[in-house]
Design an enzyme around this catalytic site. Sequence first.
Site, PDB file in Angstrom:
ATOM      1  N   SER A  10       0.835  -1.195   0.000  1.00 28.63           N
ATOM      2  CA  SER A  10       0.000   0.000   0.000  1.00 28.63           C
ATOM      3  C   SER A  10       0.870   1.244   0.000  1.00 28.63           C
ATOM      4  O   SER A  10       1.652   1.468   0.931  1.00 28.63           O
ATOM      5  CB  SER A  10      -0.893   0.018   1.238  1.00 28.63           C
ATOM      6  OG  SER A  10      -1.399   1.331   1.407  1.00 28.63           O
ATOM      7  N   HIS A  35      -1.212  -1.240  -4.330  1.00 26.85           N
ATOM      8  CA  HIS A  35      -2.468  -0.831  -3.684  1.00 26.85           C
ATOM      9  C   HIS A  35      -2.449   0.682  -3.457  1.00 26.85           C
ATOM     10  O   HIS A  35      -1.516   1.217  -2.854  1.00 26.85           O
ATOM     11  CB  HIS A  35      -2.575  -1.572  -2.358  1.00 26.85           C
ATOM     12  CG  HIS A  35      -3.873  -1.416  -1.636  1.00 26.85           C
ATOM     13  ND1 HIS A  35      -4.985  -2.174  -1.908  1.00 26.85           N
ATOM     14  CD2 HIS A  35      -4.231  -0.606  -0.615  1.00 26.85           C
ATOM     15  CE1 HIS A  35      -5.970  -1.846  -1.081  1.00 26.85           C
ATOM     16  NE2 HIS A  35      -5.542  -0.881  -0.297  1.00 26.85           N
ATOM     17  N   ASP A  37      -4.506   3.719  -1.821  1.00 28.46           N
ATOM     18  CA  ASP A  37      -5.570   4.051  -0.872  1.00 28.46           C
ATOM     19  C   ASP A  37      -6.062   5.471  -1.120  1.00 28.46           C
ATOM     20  O   ASP A  37      -5.363   6.442  -0.833  1.00 28.46           O
ATOM     21  CB  ASP A  37      -5.042   3.936   0.559  1.00 28.46           C
ATOM     22  CG  ASP A  37      -4.941   2.497   1.007  1.00 28.46           C
ATOM     23  OD1 ASP A  37      -5.947   1.779   0.898  1.00 28.46           O
ATOM     24  OD2 ASP A  37      -3.855   2.091   1.456  1.00 28.46           O
ATOM     25  N   MET A  39      -8.432   8.338  -0.083  1.00 28.14           N
ATOM     26  CA  MET A  39      -9.220   8.803   1.071  1.00 28.14           C
ATOM     27  C   MET A  39      -9.774  10.190   0.762  1.00 28.14           C
ATOM     28  O   MET A  39      -9.059  11.044   0.234  1.00 28.14           O
ATOM     29  CB  MET A  39      -8.332   8.857   2.313  1.00 28.14           C
ATOM     30  CG  MET A  39      -7.729   7.505   2.666  1.00 28.14           C
ATOM     31  SD  MET A  39      -6.868   7.557   4.229  1.00 28.14           S
ATOM     32  CE  MET A  39      -6.331   5.850   4.370  1.00 28.14           C
ATOM     33  N   HIS A  68      -8.219   1.385  -3.998  1.00 23.70           N
ATOM     34  CA  HIS A  68      -9.153   1.181  -2.884  1.00 23.70           C
ATOM     35  C   HIS A  68      -9.798   2.525  -2.571  1.00 23.70           C
ATOM     36  O   HIS A  68      -9.172   3.410  -1.984  1.00 23.70           O
ATOM     37  CB  HIS A  68      -8.353   0.643  -1.678  1.00 23.70           C
ATOM     38  CG  HIS A  68      -9.154   0.465  -0.432  1.00 23.70           C
ATOM     39  ND1 HIS A  68      -8.551   0.199   0.792  1.00 23.70           N
ATOM     40  CD2 HIS A  68     -10.488   0.507  -0.190  1.00 23.70           C
ATOM     41  CE1 HIS A  68      -9.502   0.084   1.719  1.00 23.70           C
ATOM     42  NE2 HIS A  68     -10.680   0.277   1.150  1.00 23.70           N
ATOM     43  N   MET A  70     -11.840   4.809  -0.582  1.00 24.78           N
ATOM     44  CA  MET A  70     -12.510   5.124   0.687  1.00 24.78           C
ATOM     45  C   MET A  70     -13.168   6.488   0.484  1.00 24.78           C
ATOM     46  O   MET A  70     -12.726   7.524   0.981  1.00 24.78           O
ATOM     47  CB  MET A  70     -11.487   5.128   1.833  1.00 24.78           C
ATOM     48  CG  MET A  70     -11.071   3.717   2.238  1.00 24.78           C
ATOM     49  SD  MET A  70      -9.538   3.653   3.144  1.00 24.78           S
ATOM     50  CE  MET A  70      -8.371   3.659   1.796  1.00 24.78           C
ATOM     51  N   MET A 139     -11.575  -5.649   5.441  1.00 30.62           N
ATOM     52  CA  MET A 139     -10.761  -4.724   6.236  1.00 30.62           C
ATOM     53  C   MET A 139     -10.507  -5.343   7.617  1.00 30.62           C
ATOM     54  O   MET A 139     -11.459  -5.696   8.317  1.00 30.62           O
ATOM     55  CB  MET A 139     -11.481  -3.380   6.424  1.00 30.62           C
ATOM     56  CG  MET A 139     -11.685  -2.559   5.162  1.00 30.62           C
ATOM     57  SD  MET A 139     -10.174  -2.135   4.272  1.00 30.62           S
ATOM     58  CE  MET A 139      -9.239  -1.263   5.535  1.00 30.62           C
ATOM     59  N   ASP A 177      -6.853  -6.439   4.215  1.00 34.38           N
ATOM     60  CA  ASP A 177      -6.204  -5.126   4.265  1.00 34.38           C
ATOM     61  C   ASP A 177      -6.251  -4.564   5.677  1.00 34.38           C
ATOM     62  O   ASP A 177      -7.344  -4.342   6.228  1.00 34.38           O
ATOM     63  CB  ASP A 177      -6.946  -4.179   3.301  1.00 34.38           C
ATOM     64  CG  ASP A 177      -6.289  -2.813   3.168  1.00 34.38           C
ATOM     65  OD1 ASP A 177      -5.201  -2.594   3.729  1.00 34.38           O
ATOM     66  OD2 ASP A 177      -6.891  -1.969   2.471  1.00 34.38           O
TER      67      ASP A 177
HETATM   68  C1  DX5 Z   1      -6.323   1.640   5.667  1.00 42.13           C
HETATM   69  C2  DX5 Z   1      -5.859   1.306   4.274  1.00 42.13           C
HETATM   70  C3  DX5 Z   1      -4.815   0.247   4.239  1.00 42.13           C
HETATM   71  C4  DX5 Z   1      -3.543   0.643   4.919  1.00 42.13           C
HETATM   72  C5  DX5 Z   1      -2.813  -0.558   5.362  1.00 42.13           C
HETATM   73  O1  DX5 Z   1      -7.364   2.553   5.606  1.00 42.13           O
HETATM   74  O2  DX5 Z   1      -6.936   0.852   3.492  1.00 42.13           O
HETATM   75  O3  DX5 Z   1      -4.557  -0.168   2.903  1.00 42.13           O
HETATM   76  O4  DX5 Z   1      -2.704   1.379   4.078  1.00 42.13           O
HETATM   77  O5  DX5 Z   1      -1.716  -0.135   6.087  1.00 42.13           O
HETATM   78  P1  DX5 Z   1      -1.060  -1.062   7.211  1.00 42.13           P
HETATM   79  O6  DX5 Z   1      -0.600  -2.326   6.509  1.00 42.13           O
HETATM   80  O7  DX5 Z   1       0.061  -0.236   7.707  1.00 42.13           O
HETATM   81  O8  DX5 Z   1      -2.135  -1.355   8.232  1.00 42.13           O
HETATM   82 ZN    ZN Z   2      -6.418  -0.108   1.496  1.00 37.03          ZN
END
Ligand code: DX5
Ligand code: ZN
Length: 224
Positions: A10, A35, A37, A39, A68, A70, A139, A177
């Site tokens: 990620s 990956h 993320d 947000m 991903h 969010m 998750m 994840d």
């Molecule tokens: C959390 C993300 C994850 C995160 C994982 O909201 O969706 O992908 O980056 O990070 P670690 O492996 O550090 O928990």
């Molecule tokens: Zn993620």
Amino acid sequence: MSQRPRLAPSLLAADFASLGSETRAMEAAGADLIHVDVMDGHFVPELTFGPAVVRALRPHTRLPLDVHLMVEPAEAAVEAFAAAGADLITVHVEACPHLDRTLRRIRELGKKAGVALNPGTSENLLEPTLGICDLVLVMTVNPGYGGQTFLTDQVRKIGALRERIDARSLPVELSVDGGVNPDTAPLAIDAGADILVAGAAAFRGGPERYRGNLDGLRPGGSTA
Ligand code: DX5
Ligand code: ZN
């Protein structure tokens, strides 16, 4: 059950000032997907990457970009990330009132469609759409931040989804994840995960450690 899970580092844990070289370094270290993320400051508090960042990353790797979202509402964001070069687009069931339509839309755009479940969300909500998605993302932390602790009570959910996918012989990949590290990866793998997403555990120590970090997440791997 997977013997060799695919690994998806990620970028949330990467050096944001060097996302291109971080991506290349992870590909060279044996990553299977990248990956990303996304947000939105609404579904989760932080803000990270938009489609322009995905577009900028695209030439840096041949690996699939596993985006991903969010983001709420998710459906409105799908088209821009598809156009930017995402290969797999995962939306949260909690952010999709019209989940069936959103998953079909992602597929219409020529992308693989994923659906993510927060820890507080039951896998039963996926029953009607399991046949029209390509990936389920369980998750194992509450989304929003990297570096959190793996919630072991989610292992049951991973196993339940594995059973449902196998019982219907569906071509759906099961991804996990949050909080994945050498201690928790075996829990996810034994429960049936096909893909492990890892932020902190993948990027710790800088590029010269990436191969060892990834090997440490595979069964029988070492953290050396
Ligand atoms: C959390 C993300 C994850 C995160 C994982 O909201 O969706 O992908 O980056 O990070 P670690 O492996 O550090 O928990
Ligand atoms: Zn993620």
